[in-house]
Write a protein that holds these residues in place. Structure first.
Motif, short mmCIF file in Angstrom:
data_model
loop_
_atom_site.label_atom_id
_atom_site.label_comp_id
_atom_site.label_asym_id
_atom_site.label_seq_id
_atom_site.Cartn_x
_atom_site.Cartn_y
_atom_site.Cartn_z
N ILE A 242 1.05 -1.05 -0.13
CA ILE A 242 -0.18 0.09 0.07
C ILE A 242 0.87 1.19 0.02
O ILE A 242 1.86 1.40 0.88
CB ILE A 242 -0.94 0.06 1.18
N ILE A 243 0.79 1.99 -1.03
CA ILE A 243 1.59 3.24 -1.04
C ILE A 243 0.87 4.42 -0.69
O ILE A 243 1.47 5.65 -0.50
CB ILE A 243 2.32 3.43 -2.67
N GLN A 244 -0.36 4.37 -0.53
CA GLN A 244 -1.29 5.38 0.12
C GLN A 244 -2.35 5.07 1.08
O GLN A 244 -3.14 4.14 0.19
CB GLN A 244 -1.60 6.50 -1.16
N ARG A 245 -2.69 5.58 1.92
CA ARG A 245 -3.82 5.20 2.77
C ARG A 245 -4.80 6.56 2.74
O ARG A 245 -4.46 7.34 2.85
CB ARG A 245 -3.37 4.98 3.92
N SER A 246 -6.10 6.09 2.81
CA SER A 246 -6.98 7.11 2.78
C SER A 246 -6.77 7.68 4.19
O SER A 246 -6.39 7.33 5.12
CB SER A 246 -8.37 6.40 3.18
N GLY A 247 -6.85 9.21 4.28
CA GLY A 247 -6.84 10.16 5.37
C GLY A 247 -5.24 10.67 5.62
O GLY A 247 -5.22 11.46 6.11
N GLU A 248 -4.44 9.97 4.65
CA GLU A 248 -3.10 10.55 4.82
C GLU A 248 -2.97 12.01 3.94
O GLU A 248 -3.74 12.17 3.34
CB GLU A 248 -2.02 9.76 4.09
N LEU A 249 -2.11 12.93 4.35
CA LEU A 249 -1.86 14.07 3.88
C LEU A 249 -0.84 14.06 2.71
O LEU A 249 0.10 13.09 2.88
CB LEU A 249 -1.63 15.37 5.05
N ASN A 250 -0.75 15.01 1.88
CA ASN A 250 0.35 15.31 0.84
C ASN A 250 0.53 14.07 -0.07
O ASN A 250 1.57 13.34 0.13
CB ASN A 250 1.64 15.57 1.65
N SER A 251 -0.51 13.50 -0.49
CA SER A 251 -0.67 12.29 -1.26
C SER A 251 0.49 12.76 -2.36
O SER A 251 0.55 13.80 -3.16
CB SER A 251 -2.05 12.04 -1.77
N LYS A 252 0.77 11.69 -3.19
CA LYS A 252 1.57 11.93 -4.34
C LYS A 252 0.84 11.55 -5.81
O LYS A 252 -0.20 10.93 -5.84
CB LYS A 252 3.00 10.85 -4.21
N ILE A 253 1.46 11.62 -6.65
CA ILE A 253 1.07 11.28 -8.23
C ILE A 253 2.04 10.19 -8.50
O ILE A 253 3.09 10.37 -8.54
CB ILE A 253 1.13 12.53 -9.25
N TYR A 254 1.32 9.12 -9.05
CA TYR A 254 2.26 8.04 -9.60
C TYR A 254 2.19 7.76 -10.85
O TYR A 254 0.68 7.40 -11.38
CB TYR A 254 1.85 6.52 -8.70
N HIS A 255 3.06 7.55 -11.87
CA HIS A 255 3.07 7.30 -12.96
C HIS A 255 3.51 5.92 -13.39
O HIS A 255 4.77 5.62 -12.76
CB HIS A 255 3.80 8.14 -14.01
N VAL A 256 2.77 4.97 -13.87
CA VAL A 256 3.24 3.61 -13.87
C VAL A 256 3.98 3.35 -15.10
O VAL A 256 3.56 3.49 -16.17
CB VAL A 256 1.90 2.85 -13.80
N HIS A 257 5.13 2.72 -14.89
CA HIS A 257 5.92 2.39 -16.20
C HIS A 257 5.87 0.84 -16.26
O HIS A 257 5.93 0.36 -17.30
CB HIS A 257 7.32 2.72 -15.73
N GLU A 258 6.00 0.20 -15.21
CA GLU A 258 5.80 -1.31 -15.38
C GLU A 258 4.69 -1.87 -14.27
O GLU A 258 4.82 -1.23 -13.10
CB GLU A 258 7.12 -2.30 -15.25
N GLY A 259 4.04 -2.80 -14.41
CA GLY A 259 3.05 -3.26 -13.22
C GLY A 259 1.74 -2.73 -13.37
O GLY A 259 1.09 -2.24 -14.28
N LEU A 260 0.94 -2.61 -12.13
CA LEU A 260 -0.39 -2.51 -12.11
C LEU A 260 -0.75 -2.16 -10.73
O LEU A 260 -0.49 -2.65 -9.74
CB LEU A 260 -1.37 -3.57 -12.68
N LEU A 261 -1.22 -0.74 -10.57
CA LEU A 261 -1.60 -0.24 -9.21
C LEU A 261 -3.32 -0.16 -9.28
O LEU A 261 -3.98 -0.12 -10.58
CB LEU A 261 -1.32 1.13 -8.97
#
Length: 155
Positions: free
Chosen positions: A11-30
């Protein structure tokens, strides 16, 4: 901005966290999802290779979505900086178009039409995602999805 390897199930982000990020997927699946008060997961979006995934809240507000890896993945992580978002216009426009279509679809399409749209939107992940997650994305039960697929195969 930096690249990061993410292990399946992380899990790279949880509901309720602050300062979430933007993720660009090169390989795999989120995937991005929420969990309701009864503990049921509701899948909001999948992000295979070439897609961008993020919570739409501002960087200062608690995010709504959990984001995790369905497969081992390689992503580029971007800080949310509204003044620099022009760099991410193409992936964000694609994401907004998919989400707008998804909302309209959930309001007015039949389960069969929603499934057809899923196959069109995500043609390369059907074998990579568990059926219960596809059902969650479609807003139907796994049993209803099985029935729908059986009917489509018979035709």
């Amino acid at each position: 901005m930096h690249q990061r390897a993410i292990k399946k199930g992380e899990i790279i982000q949880r509901s309720g966290e602050l300062n979430s990020k933007i993720y660009h997927v090169h390989e795999g699946l989120l995937r991005g999802y929420s969990i309701d008060e009864k503990g049921k997961e509701h899948i909001f979006i999948f992000a295979p290779e070439g897609w961008t995934i993020a919570d739409n809240q501002s960087p200062e507000a608690p995010c709504d979505l959990f984001i995790d890896a369905l497969e081992d993945s390689i992503v580029t992580v971007h800080e949310k900086d509204i003044s620099k978002e022009h760099q991410n216009v193409k992936p964000l426009v694609k994401r907004l178009a998919v989400l707008q279509k998804r909302i309209i679809m959930l309001m007015s399409y039949s389960a069969k039409e929603r499934y057809a749209h899923f196959l069109e939107t995500y043609p390369n992940i059907i074998q990579r995602v568990p059926q219960k997650m596809i059902a969650s994305y479609l807003g139907i039960t796994p049993e209803a999805l099985s029935t729908l697929k059986r009917k489509l195969i018979k035709k």
